[in-house]
Scaffold this motif. Structure first.
Motif, PDB file in Angstrom:
ATOM      1  N   PRO A 113       0.811  -1.222   0.000  1.00 11.81           N
ATOM      2  CA  PRO A 113       0.000   0.000   0.000  1.00 11.81           C
ATOM      3  C   PRO A 113       0.846   1.275   0.000  1.00 11.81           C
ATOM      4  CG  PRO A 113      -0.922  -1.563   1.548  1.00 11.81           C
ATOM      5  CD  PRO A 113       0.350  -2.177   1.023  1.00 11.81           C
ATOM      6  N   ASP A 114       1.972   1.258   0.696  1.00 14.91           N
ATOM      7  CA  ASP A 114       2.821   2.457   0.772  1.00 14.91           C
ATOM      8  C   ASP A 114       3.320   2.905  -0.591  1.00 14.91           C
ATOM      9  OD1 ASP A 114       2.510   2.470   3.446  1.00 14.91           O
ATOM     10  OD2 ASP A 114       4.402   1.446   3.890  1.00 14.91           O
ATOM     11  N   ALA A 115       3.401   1.980  -1.536  1.00 12.33           N
ATOM     12  CA  ALA A 115       3.962   2.296  -2.853  1.00 12.33           C
ATOM     13  C   ALA A 115       2.872   2.582  -3.884  1.00 12.33           C
ATOM     14  CB  ALA A 115       4.822   1.132  -3.325  1.00 12.33           C
ATOM     15  N   ILE A 116       1.608   2.495  -3.468  1.00 11.53           N
ATOM     16  CA  ILE A 116       0.528   2.620  -4.449  1.00 11.53           C
ATOM     17  C   ILE A 116       0.026   4.057  -4.539  1.00 11.53           C
ATOM     18  CG2 ILE A 116      -1.813   1.869  -5.043  1.00 11.53           C
ATOM     19  CD1 ILE A 116      -1.216  -0.815  -3.735  1.00 11.53           C
ATOM     20  N   ALA A 117       0.131   4.638  -5.737  1.00 16.51           N
ATOM     21  CA  ALA A 117      -0.365   5.993  -5.987  1.00 16.51           C
ATOM     22  C   ALA A 117      -0.723   6.100  -7.463  1.00 16.51           C
ATOM     23  CB  ALA A 117       0.697   7.023  -5.624  1.00 16.51           C
ATOM     24  N   PHE A 118      -1.531   7.098  -7.784  1.00 16.95           N
ATOM     25  CA  PHE A 118      -1.920   7.292  -9.180  1.00 16.95           C
ATOM     26  C   PHE A 118      -2.320   8.749  -9.401  1.00 16.95           C
ATOM     27  CE2 PHE A 118      -5.256   7.409 -12.501  1.00 16.95           C
ATOM     28  CZ  PHE A 118      -4.522   6.912 -13.556  1.00 16.95           C
ATOM     29  N   GLY A 119      -1.889   9.310 -10.526  1.00 14.03           N
ATOM     30  CA  GLY A 119      -2.288  10.679 -10.864  1.00 14.03           C
ATOM     31  C   GLY A 119      -2.503  10.821 -12.351  1.00 14.03           C
ATOM     32  N   GLU A 120      -3.427  11.699 -12.740  1.00 17.07           N
ATOM     33  CA  GLU A 120      -3.634  11.965 -14.174  1.00 17.07           C
ATOM     34  C   GLU A 120      -4.358  13.289 -14.359  1.00 17.07           C
ATOM     35  OE1 GLU A 120      -6.131   9.020 -16.038  1.00 17.07           O
ATOM     36  OE2 GLU A 120      -7.826   9.415 -14.711  1.00 17.07           O
ATOM     37  N   VAL A 121      -4.253  13.804 -15.588  1.00 15.40           N
ATOM     38  CA  VAL A 121      -5.007  15.008 -15.939  1.00 15.40           C
ATOM     39  C   VAL A 121      -6.401  14.561 -16.356  1.00 15.40           C
ATOM     40  CG1 VAL A 121      -5.169  16.948 -17.546  1.00 15.40           C
ATOM     41  CG2 VAL A 121      -2.924  16.205 -16.704  1.00 15.40           C
ATOM     42  N   VAL A 122      -7.423  15.194 -15.782  1.00 16.18           N
ATOM     43  CA  VAL A 122      -8.793  14.858 -16.170  1.00 16.18           C
ATOM     44  C   VAL A 122      -9.512  16.143 -16.581  1.00 16.18           C
ATOM     45  CG1 VAL A 122      -8.963  12.888 -14.593  1.00 16.18           C
ATOM     46  CG2 VAL A 122      -9.725  15.132 -13.823  1.00 16.18           C
ATOM     47  N   GLU A 123     -10.605  15.998 -17.304  1.00 16.82           N
ATOM     48  CA  GLU A 123     -11.383  17.165 -17.665  1.00 16.82           C
ATOM     49  C   GLU A 123     -12.720  17.086 -16.956  1.00 16.82           C
ATOM     50  OE1 GLU A 123     -10.311  18.396 -21.555  1.00 16.82           O
ATOM     51  OE2 GLU A 123     -12.291  19.288 -21.852  1.00 16.82           O
TER      52      GLU A 123
END
Ligand code: HEC
Length: 185
Positions: A113-123
């Motif tokens: 869990p410590d290594a889990i992340a996610f990011g993105e550009v959304v509209e």
């Protein structure tokens, strides 16, 4: 514009875009620290000064305050969410729900869990936003208030504050929820 020039323009645009996303992700990670650090300190202090019954106030009152301060300081909107909620104000929207589900799948596939992340550009409504989430693992300390064996006096206080509480029954190492951040671009 020739096909070659057009291709070159598109390539450089997507490279810049990738760099922006990396920079935004880095910024988001540091904002997560500016929220999570003080929050953990408030929780630990509350536990030290009177155990979990007292520390509930740290989560109940201070978590929203610390989130608001981190948001004001950084210009990001900062919060916490989960698939199993305690405070209904933290309810995930459709994007957050999808990402939380992906986090569960990634954990099931062996990621910590410590290594889990996610990011993105959304509209959203015609406006571009960068959205970012980072998973929050469940540690021993958390089980006092989110585990299956919660002391009666702690459970009574939680029942009073959160009649629809779903955030119990977690085990060490589970994903308890996630930090969730967004910024208008
Ligand atoms: C002393 C009791 C207590 C302990 C210990 C505790 N929590 Fe909580 N937790 C709460 C309360 C109360 C809330 C609701 C906060 C609010 O009203 O915003 C909460 C809310 C949350 C939320 C927000 C999502 C939701 O369900 O509303 C997350 C995520 C969370 N806790 C994670 C953790 C983690 C991870 C730990 C261990 C590091 C932990 N908690 C330890 C009491 C506790």
């Amino acid at each position: 514009m020739t096909a070659v020039a057009l291709a070159a323009t598109l390539t450089s645009a997507s490279v810049v875009h990738a760099m922006d996303a990396a920079a935004l992700k880095g910024e988001a990670v540091s904002v997560v620290k500016s929220f999570g650090g003080p929050l953990k300190m408030a929780l630990q202090e509350g536990m030290k000064n009177g155990g979990p019954v007292n520390a509930i106030a740290a989560c109940n009152e201070k978590a929203p305050e610390i989130a608001a301060a981190a948001s004001a300081k950084s210009g990001w909107s900062v919060g916490r969410t989960s698939l199993k909620l305690r405070n209904p104000h933290n309810e995930p929207d459709a994007w957050e729900q999808k990402v939380l589900q992906q986090f569960e799948d990634r954990k099931a596939a062996g990621e910590s869990p410590d290594a889990i992340a996610f990011g993105e550009v959304v509209e959203m409504d015609g406006k571009k936003q960068f959205r970012f989430m980072k998973a929050i693992g469940t540690a021993d300390l958390c089980l006092n208030c989110h585990g299956s064996d919660i002391k009666a006096e702690v459970a009574a206080k939680l029942d009073g504050l959160y009649p629809g509480d779903q955030a119990r029954g977690f085990s060490k190492g589970d994903i308890r929820g996630a930090f969730t951040l967004k910024k208008d671009l």
